[in-house]
Design a protein around this motif. Structure first.
Motif, PDB file in Angstrom:
ATOM      1  N   GLU A 160       0.886  -1.155   0.015  1.00 32.16           N
ATOM      2  CA  GLU A 160      -0.042   0.055   0.128  1.00 32.16           C
ATOM      3  C   GLU A 160       0.756   1.266   0.132  1.00 32.16           C
ATOM      4  O   GLU A 160       2.123   1.083   0.102  1.00 32.16           O
ATOM      5  CB  GLU A 160      -0.865  -0.080   1.231  1.00 32.16           C
ATOM      6  CG  GLU A 160      -0.215   0.052   2.598  1.00 32.16           C
ATOM      7  CD  GLU A 160      -1.217  -0.347   3.700  1.00 32.16           C
ATOM      8  OE1 GLU A 160      -2.230  -0.437   3.533  1.00 32.16           O
ATOM      9  OE2 GLU A 160      -0.733  -0.294   4.790  1.00 32.16           O
ATOM     10  N   SER A 161       0.423   2.415  -0.334  1.00 28.67           N
ATOM     11  CA  SER A 161       0.969   3.674  -0.262  1.00 28.67           C
ATOM     12  C   SER A 161       2.091   3.655  -1.151  1.00 28.67           C
ATOM     13  O   SER A 161       2.881   4.151  -1.020  1.00 28.67           O
ATOM     14  CB  SER A 161       1.777   3.883   1.288  1.00 28.67           C
ATOM     15  OG  SER A 161       0.757   4.089   2.186  1.00 28.67           O
ATOM     16  N   ARG A 180      -5.532  -3.711  -3.748  1.00 27.18           N
ATOM     17  CA  ARG A 180      -6.750  -3.456  -3.692  1.00 27.18           C
ATOM     18  C   ARG A 180      -6.768  -3.112  -5.290  1.00 27.18           C
ATOM     19  O   ARG A 180      -6.371  -2.293  -5.638  1.00 27.18           O
ATOM     20  CB  ARG A 180      -7.204  -2.500  -2.675  1.00 27.18           C
ATOM     21  CG  ARG A 180      -7.141  -2.992  -1.112  1.00 27.18           C
ATOM     22  CD  ARG A 180      -7.557  -1.832  -0.505  1.00 27.18           C
ATOM     23  NE  ARG A 180      -6.692  -0.994  -0.227  1.00 27.18           N
ATOM     24  CZ  ARG A 180      -5.865  -0.698   1.118  1.00 27.18           C
ATOM     25  NH1 ARG A 180      -5.903  -1.925   1.925  1.00 27.18           N
ATOM     26  NH2 ARG A 180      -4.996   0.177   1.061  1.00 27.18           N
ATOM     27  N   GLU A 183      -7.199   0.752  -5.966  1.00 29.01           N
ATOM     28  CA  GLU A 183      -5.788   1.386  -6.066  1.00 29.01           C
ATOM     29  C   GLU A 183      -5.187   1.429  -7.597  1.00 29.01           C
ATOM     30  O   GLU A 183      -4.091   1.813  -7.695  1.00 29.01           O
ATOM     31  CB  GLU A 183      -5.017   1.123  -5.054  1.00 29.01           C
ATOM     32  CG  GLU A 183      -5.493   1.527  -3.819  1.00 29.01           C
ATOM     33  CD  GLU A 183      -4.705   1.080  -2.440  1.00 29.01           C
ATOM     34  OE1 GLU A 183      -3.459   0.498  -2.481  1.00 29.01           O
ATOM     35  OE2 GLU A 183      -5.214   0.738  -1.244  1.00 29.01           O
ATOM     36  N   SER A 185      -4.604   2.097 -10.973  1.00 25.60           N
ATOM     37  CA  SER A 185      -5.061   3.316 -11.928  1.00 25.60           C
ATOM     38  C   SER A 185      -5.152   2.693 -13.355  1.00 25.60           C
ATOM     39  O   SER A 185      -4.730   1.611 -13.624  1.00 25.60           O
ATOM     40  CB  SER A 185      -4.268   4.552 -11.917  1.00 25.60           C
ATOM     41  OG  SER A 185      -3.049   4.206 -12.465  1.00 25.60           O
ATOM     42  N   ARG A 253       0.068   9.558  -5.139  1.00 24.28           N
ATOM     43  CA  ARG A 253      -0.435   8.353  -4.463  1.00 24.28           C
ATOM     44  C   ARG A 253      -1.903   8.163  -5.116  1.00 24.28           C
ATOM     45  O   ARG A 253      -2.326   8.869  -5.576  1.00 24.28           O
ATOM     46  CB  ARG A 253      -0.546   8.288  -2.833  1.00 24.28           C
ATOM     47  CG  ARG A 253       0.624   8.313  -2.039  1.00 24.28           C
ATOM     48  CD  ARG A 253       0.224   8.381  -0.586  1.00 24.28           C
ATOM     49  NE  ARG A 253      -0.511   7.409  -0.173  1.00 24.28           N
ATOM     50  CZ  ARG A 253      -0.506   7.115   1.276  1.00 24.28           C
ATOM     51  NH1 ARG A 253       0.073   7.933   2.163  1.00 24.28           N
ATOM     52  NH2 ARG A 253      -1.581   6.054   1.858  1.00 24.28           N
ATOM     53  N   THR A 254      -2.225   6.800  -5.123  1.00 21.53           N
ATOM     54  CA  THR A 254      -3.443   6.446  -5.681  1.00 21.53           C
ATOM     55  C   THR A 254      -4.520   6.043  -4.613  1.00 21.53           C
ATOM     56  O   THR A 254      -5.567   5.637  -4.905  1.00 21.53           O
ATOM     57  CB  THR A 254      -3.117   5.172  -6.749  1.00 21.53           C
ATOM     58  OG1 THR A 254      -2.603   3.915  -5.917  1.00 21.53           O
ATOM     59  CG2 THR A 254      -2.192   5.683  -7.776  1.00 21.53           C
ATOM     60  N   ASP A 255      -4.033   5.739  -3.448  1.00 18.12           N
ATOM     61  CA  ASP A 255      -5.109   5.657  -2.361  1.00 18.12           C
ATOM     62  C   ASP A 255      -5.226   6.705  -1.596  1.00 18.12           C
ATOM     63  O   ASP A 255      -5.127   6.647  -0.264  1.00 18.12           O
ATOM     64  CB  ASP A 255      -4.212   4.387  -1.425  1.00 18.12           C
ATOM     65  CG  ASP A 255      -3.001   4.520  -0.743  1.00 18.12           C
ATOM     66  OD1 ASP A 255      -2.218   5.742  -1.328  1.00 18.12           O
ATOM     67  OD2 ASP A 255      -2.574   3.979   0.203  1.00 18.12           O
ATOM     68  N   LYS A 256      -5.759   7.797  -1.937  1.00 19.92           N
ATOM     69  CA  LYS A 256      -5.853   8.866  -1.195  1.00 19.92           C
ATOM     70  C   LYS A 256      -7.164   9.083  -0.290  1.00 19.92           C
ATOM     71  O   LYS A 256      -8.216   8.055  -0.838  1.00 19.92           O
ATOM     72  CB  LYS A 256      -6.109  10.340  -2.110  1.00 19.92           C
ATOM     73  CG  LYS A 256      -4.752  10.556  -2.908  1.00 19.92           C
ATOM     74  CD  LYS A 256      -5.039  11.825  -3.648  1.00 19.92           C
ATOM     75  CE  LYS A 256      -3.958  12.042  -4.694  1.00 19.92           C
ATOM     76  NZ  LYS A 256      -3.697  11.184  -5.712  1.00 19.92           N
TER      77      LYS A 256
END
Length: 383
Positions: A160-161, A180, A183, A185, A253-256
């Motif tokens: 993650e992150s 996930r 997340e 894109s 980041r994509t998990d904002k």
């Protein structure tokens, strides 16, 4: 948050330098008890951070036990606060899965929530124990940064992150099945890699960026701690510096976590606010402190100059008085000498008179002198 059926494949984490990890586990077992690597790294970072804080407290002559108590309380409150913050800004998911709120093992923490609640707990503790919050924050922030630098590696094991797709030499490759789906894109899907039959995404290792940034800030604060100009300076530099770095990390980041009803990341806004508020504050206060120091030095110099001038005048007056006294004493001595000389002169004259009288009557017998001296009239008559 992760599906329990997820299978983690081989991970060529950093293909540029050729670092290959055949297996990246999320947890391990000891005597039948399962421990997540994320949690272990958070705990290790917290322990090392508290060690730094207690050493700094000792160096500053503060009560180490009080600081240890403050850190333990703040840590517990910050864990709960970071979870509440994450849940609040991910309510769209948790309102349908209320039981997942108490599932602390699968991640779901927001650092800014932890910092906010942790600092509030520390402020209350300082108020109760009559400690200086700003001084305590200056001592604590290097330890917090060290804990963040270590704890961020837990994101690597949790997959993650991470950031958007990139083809930079230090890009990180992660199996699609390990992350996930929300997340991943469009750019990542368009550039999927297949290695040994496993699909990988190639992304920015944001966790690594943030870990290195925190380590850099830690070294900076450790170098500045002896040169700070006022209480709270290190703490505000920490907030401004971390906000600056986190703004760029959060951007890619994509998990904002988004502000409800918008596509604006809450951490992005907080990071920008921290930098915009505290960086000018640090600069302005430092300039003001330096100006006040210059003014104090000028006042001290004027005071010393006036004191030196007064001392010099006093010395000159004393010297003048001494000269005048010396001259007066000299005049007195001269007067005494003149008087003494006059006395001696008079004595000489008296002696001369006596000698003259003796010499004038030397031809007269001694008995006649006596008679003449005693009865001058009779003597004349007899003569």
């Amino acid at each position: 948050m992760y599906d329990e059926q997820v299978i983690y494949g081989n991970v060529d984490t950093f293909p540029g330098p050729g670092l290959v990890f055949d297996y990246v586990p999320r947890s391990f077992q000891i005597f039948g008890m399962e421990f997540t690597i994320y949690g272990v790294l958070i705990a290790v970072g917290a322990l090392l951070g508290m060690g730094i804080v207690t050493l700094e407290a000792k160096r500053n002559g503060e009560d180490q036990n009080r600081y240890l108590d403050m850190m333990l309380i703040s840590l517990l409150v910050s864990v709960a606060g970071s979870r509440l913050f994450y849940v609040a800004f991910s309510w769209g998911f948790y309102k349908e899965n209320l039981n997942a709120i108490l599932d602390f093992r699968n991640g779901g923490y927001a650092l800014y929530g932890g910092l906010l609640f942790g600092f509030l707990a520390a402020a209350v503790f300082c108020r109760i124990t009559k400690m200086s919050f700003w001084q305590s924050a200056d001592i604590a922030c290097p330890g917090i940064l060290l804990g963040q630098a270590i704890g961020r590696w837990g994101n690597f094991f949790n997959r993650e992150s991470f950031g958007e797709y990139t083809n930079l030499p230090w890009a990180m490759q992660i199996p699609v099945s390990a992350v996930r789906s929300g997340e991943v894109s469009g750019a990542m899907r368009d550039n999927l890699l297949t290695i040994n039959g496993i699909s990988y995404i190639q992304v920015q290792p944001v966790f690594l960026y943030e870990s290195l940034w925190c380590l850099l800030l830690f070294l900076l604060l450790m170098a500045m701690r002896r040169k700070k100009k006022y209480e709270g300076e290190l703490f505000m530099i920490y907030l401004a510096g971390y906000g600056l770095g986190r703004f760029f990390f959060e951007w890619i980041r994509t998990d904002k976590l988004y502000i409800p009803g918008t596509k604006v990341g809450i951490s992005l806004v907080i990071s920008a606010a921290l930098f915009v508020i505290f960086m000018p504050t640090v600069i302005v206060r430092r300039v003001m402190v330096q100006k006040r120091a210059v003014i104090r030095r000028q006042r001290r110099k004027r005071f010393l100059d006036e004191a030196e001038k007064e001392s010099r005048n006093k010395k000159d007056n004393l010297d003048m008085e001494a000269v005048m006294k010396t001259e007066e004493e000299a005049r007195t001595e001269d007067g005494k000498q003149v008087e003494s000389d006059e006395k001696q002169e008079n004595m000489k004259k008296a002696e001369q008179n006596v000698n003259w009288e003796n010499s004038e009557y030397t031809h007269i017998p001694e008995q006649w002198k006596q008679d003449v001296g005693n009865s001058p009239t009779n003597s004349k008559e007899e003569l």
